[in-house]
Design an enzyme around this catalytic site. Sequence first.
Site, mmCIF file in Angstrom:
data_model
loop_
_atom_site.group_PDB
_atom_site.id
_atom_site.type_symbol
_atom_site.label_atom_id
_atom_site.label_comp_id
_atom_site.label_asym_id
_atom_site.label_seq_id
_atom_site.Cartn_x
_atom_site.Cartn_y
_atom_site.Cartn_z
ATOM 1 N N VAL A 1 36.867 -34.774 -6.666
ATOM 2 C CA VAL A 1 38.363 -35.188 -6.786
ATOM 3 C C VAL A 1 38.749 -36.731 -6.288
ATOM 4 O O VAL A 1 38.830 -37.094 -6.777
ATOM 5 C CB VAL A 1 38.934 -33.676 -7.211
ATOM 6 C CG1 VAL A 1 40.480 -34.666 -7.643
ATOM 7 C CG2 VAL A 1 38.581 -32.978 -8.174
ATOM 8 N N GLU A 2 38.356 -36.327 -5.590
ATOM 9 C CA GLU A 2 39.513 -37.083 -4.258
ATOM 10 C C GLU A 2 38.192 -38.883 -3.998
ATOM 11 O O GLU A 2 38.653 -39.315 -4.007
ATOM 12 C CB GLU A 2 38.887 -36.852 -2.815
ATOM 13 C CG GLU A 2 40.226 -35.586 -2.084
ATOM 14 C CD GLU A 2 41.322 -35.509 -2.693
ATOM 15 O OE1 GLU A 2 42.008 -37.052 -2.396
ATOM 16 O OE2 GLU A 2 41.932 -34.752 -2.825
ATOM 17 N N THR A 3 37.140 -38.562 -4.273
ATOM 18 C CA THR A 3 35.911 -39.555 -4.198
ATOM 19 C C THR A 3 35.221 -39.752 -4.671
ATOM 20 O O THR A 3 34.377 -41.233 -4.201
ATOM 21 C CB THR A 3 35.585 -40.215 -2.610
ATOM 22 O OG1 THR A 3 34.972 -39.202 -1.724
ATOM 23 C CG2 THR A 3 37.140 -39.960 -1.072
#
Length: 359
Positions: A152-154
């Site tokens: 989700v982050e990167t």
Amino acid sequence: MQYFKNKNKLKYLKYLLLTFIFTIFTTQAQDNIDYQSFSTNESVINFVDELVEKYPQLFQESAENSNRLNKNSLLNAFSKITKNNKVIRYVNPPKQSKIVASRSWKKYRKRFINSQNIQNGLKFWRKNKSWFDLAEQTYGVPAEIILGIIGVETRYGTVMGNFSIFESLASLAFYSPRRAEFFKKELEAFILLCQENNLDLLSQKGSYAGAIGIGQFMPSSIHKYAVDFDKDGKIDLINSQADAIGSVASFLNKHGWQNGQPVAFPINLNGHLPQSWLDYGVEPKINVNDLKQLGMQTLAPDDSVVALVDLVDFDSKGNSADEYWVGLRNFYTITRYNRSYFYAMSVFQLGESIKAANK
């Protein structure tokens, strides 16, 4: 008569030309003010003075470390950055009407839980299986949760941000009214991070809000939770996938992750949910037995304490079709990374999808 018409046209053209020139010079002057504002800003100068006084050992001149800063070189670094209006705009919340219109769980979910992200997560897991196994042994956090956060982050380190961290944090600390003190502390943590690790202050890249690396840690979180998981003598959350995996697990462990316990369960509604329960927020405070006595059906253990998770989904006409879950203590722990129901549920469901694809 024609003479007067031509004369008026000339006057009008001259007016337009002068307006154009004035606009250019005004814009350039404003740009120059933005450029000079950090090095002449009294708050910045005071910030540097306090930082050097607070950490005198870190800001001593050193012939060995070319990137080590002293007071003058730190002020010089501030003179080389500009006020970044884009990051200020990104951090400021949109108007309430836009927030409501954008609250679609289905649209949000599609951004992260899709075949490409699942397959890339599976590859990332298999490539780093030994590190995921070690992270679970060390911190009790399973691979699918770490994968969910990094995905989700990167997108597993493929989208880490290309903003100057120093410029972003400085802009938000000194020129944005929203959470200025928070960003000033993060700016201090970032400068110390560069000092301690001999990093060039101006070349570090990250998100518009100053988050760094595969797991998007804020500078203060790197100091508190990041680990040198591959034992190479340094913490590198940008290039070391092992350090990123271990650091995410460390963060969750220190925020109360319960090894072997569930995260969330859906609810089948057969009655009315008390508004007070919805108002409790993300921290678990509701006994599952009380839910079931009101006719709710869920697979959550009877003796567990949960939070109600309202996944709002507005249609084009503004009508809401909510989806309800119960979040247990581990769901609450995921929200310590990002305090959003949508975020935490995406992490959970992406991780579960990758785990299912691995069978």
